[in-house]
Design a protein around this motif. Structure first.
Motif, PDB file in Angstrom:
ATOM      1  N   VAL A 235       0.861  -1.186   0.000  1.00 15.97           N
ATOM      2  CA  VAL A 235       0.000   0.000   0.000  1.00 15.97           C
ATOM      3  C   VAL A 235       0.895   1.232   0.000  1.00 15.97           C
ATOM      4  CG1 VAL A 235      -1.915  -1.131   1.194  1.00 15.97           C
ATOM      5  CG2 VAL A 235      -0.151   0.036   2.528  1.00 15.97           C
ATOM      6  N   GLN A 236       0.407   2.304  -0.595  1.00 18.48           N
ATOM      7  CA  GLN A 236       1.142   3.562  -0.540  1.00 18.48           C
ATOM      8  C   GLN A 236       0.177   4.734  -0.654  1.00 18.48           C
ATOM      9  OE1 GLN A 236       3.903   4.464  -3.712  1.00 18.48           O
ATOM     10  NE2 GLN A 236       2.587   3.622  -5.301  1.00 18.48           N
ATOM     11  N   THR A 237       0.621   5.866  -0.134  1.00 15.48           N
ATOM     12  CA  THR A 237      -0.138   7.108  -0.251  1.00 15.48           C
ATOM     13  C   THR A 237       0.829   8.232  -0.583  1.00 15.48           C
ATOM     14  OG1 THR A 237      -1.738   8.553   0.867  1.00 15.48           O
ATOM     15  CG2 THR A 237       0.038   7.660   2.205  1.00 15.48           C
ATOM     16  N   GLU A 238       0.313   9.254  -1.245  1.00 20.32           N
ATOM     17  CA  GLU A 238       1.183  10.347  -1.696  1.00 20.32           C
ATOM     18  C   GLU A 238       0.377  11.645  -1.725  1.00 20.32           C
ATOM     19  OE1 GLU A 238       4.369   9.812  -4.744  1.00 20.32           O
ATOM     20  OE2 GLU A 238       2.994  10.970  -6.000  1.00 20.32           O
ATOM     21  N   TYR A 239       1.007  12.715  -1.248  1.00 18.72           N
ATOM     22  CA  TYR A 239       0.406  14.050  -1.330  1.00 18.72           C
ATOM     23  C   TYR A 239       1.238  14.872  -2.304  1.00 18.72           C
ATOM     24  CZ  TYR A 239      -2.248  18.137   0.106  1.00 18.72           C
ATOM     25  OH  TYR A 239      -3.082  19.227   0.119  1.00 18.72           O
ATOM     26  N   ARG A 240       0.562  15.498  -3.309  1.00 21.02           N
ATOM     27  CA  ARG A 240       1.244  16.211  -4.376  1.00 21.02           C
ATOM     28  C   ARG A 240       0.831  17.679  -4.398  1.00 21.02           C
ATOM     29  NH1 ARG A 240      -0.972  11.439  -8.262  1.00 21.02           N
ATOM     30  NH2 ARG A 240       0.432   9.772  -7.514  1.00 21.02           N
ATOM     31  N   TRP A 241       1.847  18.554  -4.534  1.00 17.85           N
ATOM     32  CA  TRP A 241       1.626  19.970  -4.751  1.00 17.85           C
ATOM     33  C   TRP A 241       1.942  20.252  -6.217  1.00 17.85           C
ATOM     34  CZ3 TRP A 241       4.051  17.809  -0.585  1.00 17.85           C
ATOM     35  CH2 TRP A 241       3.524  18.087   0.675  1.00 17.85           C
ATOM     36  N   LEU A 242       0.914  20.474  -7.036  1.00 17.61           N
ATOM     37  CA  LEU A 242       1.102  20.563  -8.493  1.00 17.61           C
ATOM     38  C   LEU A 242       0.430  21.813  -9.065  1.00 17.61           C
ATOM     39  CD1 LEU A 242       0.335  16.816  -9.347  1.00 17.61           C
ATOM     40  CD2 LEU A 242       2.573  17.865  -9.095  1.00 17.61           C
TER      41      LEU A 242
ATOM     42  N   ARG B 260       5.763  26.309 -12.485  1.00 18.26           N
ATOM     43  CA  ARG B 260       6.272  25.066 -13.046  1.00 18.26           C
ATOM     44  C   ARG B 260       6.763  24.055 -12.015  1.00 18.26           C
ATOM     45  NH1 ARG B 260       8.260  24.249 -19.017  1.00 18.26           N
ATOM     46  NH2 ARG B 260       6.896  25.730 -20.067  1.00 18.26           N
ATOM     47  N   PHE B 261       7.196  24.502 -10.861  1.00 18.49           N
ATOM     48  CA  PHE B 261       7.739  23.577  -9.881  1.00 18.49           C
ATOM     49  C   PHE B 261       6.679  23.134  -8.890  1.00 18.49           C
ATOM     50  CE2 PHE B 261      11.753  25.388 -11.320  1.00 18.49           C
ATOM     51  CZ  PHE B 261      12.566  24.260 -11.348  1.00 18.49           C
ATOM     52  N   GLY B 262       6.726  21.839  -8.558  1.00 17.65           N
ATOM     53  CA  GLY B 262       5.858  21.272  -7.544  1.00 17.65           C
ATOM     54  C   GLY B 262       6.622  20.267  -6.713  1.00 17.65           C
TER      55      GLY B 262
END
Length: 378
Positions: free
Chosen positions: A299-306, A313-315
Motif C-alpha cells: 500500500v502507498q499514499t502520496e500528497y502532491r503539490w502541483l 512550473r515547480f511542484g
C-alpha cells in the motif's frame, strides 16, 4: 545501497537562468534546452519530447541514453483520454545495453484500450534471496539477456469498464550467476534461464482522463495469467494481480492519492517472475527485487503539490508505503512488513498536457533510492 537511475541532463536546464554563460543571446545550448522544455502545442494536438539521460550505479558504472515521450489523443480530440508512448534506450561503460517501450493507448471514445510494455536488455540483476527475511548484504550478481513482451487488448464494455485478453512472454538467457565472496546462495529456480509464455485476461475500471498526472479518478484492475508447458513455457505456474488506485483533489492545485497493489502466484515460479518489492512505482527506495516471494501485498499514499503556490512550473510530493512478501497468503506477518517514505520534486514539462517530470528520493532501512521519470508513480 544507493540506487540512481535516469539522472537526466534536463535537471541542469531548470537553473539555466542562474548560469552566467546561459544569458548570451546566441547561446545555442540554452536555445536547444528551452525548445525541449517549451510546450506550445494546442490542446488535443500530439506532443513529443526526446532528451539525453545519464545515470550511475555500482553494478553498471556510468549509463548513457535517450528517453522520449509521445503524448496524443485519438483523432486529436481533447475530450478523449490522453495516450502515451514512452521509449528509453541506454548503454553503460560495462557493456550493458537495453531498450524499453511502454504504451497506454486509448481509442476514440474509449472503445479500445491497449496497455503494454516491451523490454530488451543485457543488464545485471542483484539477487538477495527469496523470502521476507533475506539479508541486505552481499547480493549475488546475475548477468543475463532479458526479453519481456507484455500486452493487453481491452474492449470497453460499459463506460469506464474494460475487459480483454492479456499475453506475457518473458525470456532470460545467456545467464551468469556470480556468487558473492563471503557466502553462496542456493541457486534459485530459473537461474540458468528459460522462457515462459502466459495467457490470461484482465478486468479494468478506469475513469482517469490523464494517466500520467491523475488529479481526480479511480483505477481498479484484477487480472489472471497462466503459464503452461503446453504453451512452450519452461515452468508451469499461474498468478493473480490486483491494482487499485484513487486520486482526490485537495483544492485547485493539490492531490491526495493512494494505491493498493498485490501479486499472488502459485506453482513453480522462476526467481525473475516472483512478486518483487521495490522499484520506481511502489516501495520507492528499495531495489526492485530486494524482497521477492510468491505473494506480495503493498500500500502507498502520496500528497502532491502541483505546482507549488509560489511557482508556475515547480511542484513537489511526499509519499509513504508499506509492503510484505510471503510464500503463502496465510503467512503474511506483521514483523515482515517493510516501510519506505520520501519526497520528490516536480517540474511541469508539458504545460498544455499537465504532465510533470518527477525526481523522487525514497528512504528505507537499506538507504536512499533516486528516481527520475516522466509522469507520476501511480
Amino acid at each position: 545501497m544507493v540506487q540512481i537511475r535516469r539522472f537526466c541532463f534536463l535537471i541542469l536546464s531548470f537553473f539555466l537562468d542562474d548560469i552566467p554563460f546561459a544569458h548570451g543571446q546566441n547561446n545555442w545550448v540554452k536555445k536547444i534546452i528551452r525548445k525541449a522544455l517549451s510546450d506550445t502545442t494546442a490542446p488535443g494536438r500530439p506532443s513529443f519530447r526526446i532528451y539525453p539521460t545519464l545515470a550511475y550505479s555500482p553494478e553498471t558504472s556510468f549509463e548513457f541514453g535517450f528517453s522520449s515521450l509521445l503524448l496524443f489523443q485519438a483523432k486529436n480530440d481533447s475530450l478523449n483520454r490522453l495516450s502515451e508512448l514512452n521509449a528509453f534506450t541506454f548503454v553503460t561503460l560495462e557493456g550493458q545495453y537495453g531498450i524499453w517501450l511502454d504504451n497506454a493507448i486509448y481509442g476514440d471514445k474509449d472503445k479500445w484500450f491497449f496497455l503494454g510494455k516491451t523490454r530488451f536488455q543485457r543488464f545485471p540483476l542483484l539477487y538477495y534471496g527469496i523470502g521476507p527475511e533475506t539479508s541486505g548484504h552481499d547480493p549475488a550478481l546475475i548477468d543475463a539477456n532479458y526479453l519481456l513482451l507484455k500486452q493487453r487488448v481491452l474492449r470497453k464494455i460499459i463506460p469506464n469498464f474494460f475487459a480483454g485478453p492479456e499475453i506475457d512472454y518473458q525470456q532470460l538467457y545467456n545467464t551468469h550467476f556470480e556468487q558473492p565472496e563471503n557466502h553462496s546462495y542456493p541457486l534459485p529456480l530459473g537461474s540458468s534461464g528459460g522462457r515462459n509464455l502466459g495467457l490470461g485476461a484482465a478486468l479494468v475500471y478506469d475513469n482517469r482522463h490523464n494517466v500520467l498526472n491523475v488529479r481526480k479518478g479511480f483505477f481498479g484492475e484484477i487480472s489472471y495469467l497462466n503459464y503452461n508447458r503446453s504453451l512452450g513455457s519452461k515452468y508451469q505456474f499461474s498468478g493473480w494481480n490486483l491494482d487499485v488506485r484513487s486520486a482526490h483533489p485537495m483544492g485547485t492545485r493539490n492531490v491526495l492519492a493512494w494505491q493498493v497493489y498485490g501479486n499472488f502466484f502459485s506453482g513453480n515460479i522462476p526467481f525473475n517472475q516472483l512478486a518483487l518489492m521495490g522499484g520506481e512505482m511502489i516501495m520507492r527506495g528499495y531495489y526492485s527485487g530486494r524482497y521477492r516471494d510468491k505473494n506480495m501485498l503493498a500500500v502507498q499514499t502520496e500528497y502532491r503539490w502541483l505546482p507549488f503556490r509560489f511557482s508556475r512550473r515547480f511542484g513537489g510530493a511526499a509519499f509513504a508505503s508499506a509492503a510484505v512478501v510471503a510464500p503463502r497468503v496465510g503467512q503474511f506477518a506483521f514483523r515482515h512488513i517493510r516501510v519506505a517514505g520520501g519526497v520528490g520534486l516536480r517540474y511541469l514539462l508539458f504545460p498544455q498536457k499537465d504532465i510533470y517530470l518527477r525526481l523522487d528520493v525514497g528512504f528505507t532501512k537499506d538507504g536512499p533510492g533516486f528516481y527520475l521519470f516522466t509522469g507520476e508513480a501511480f
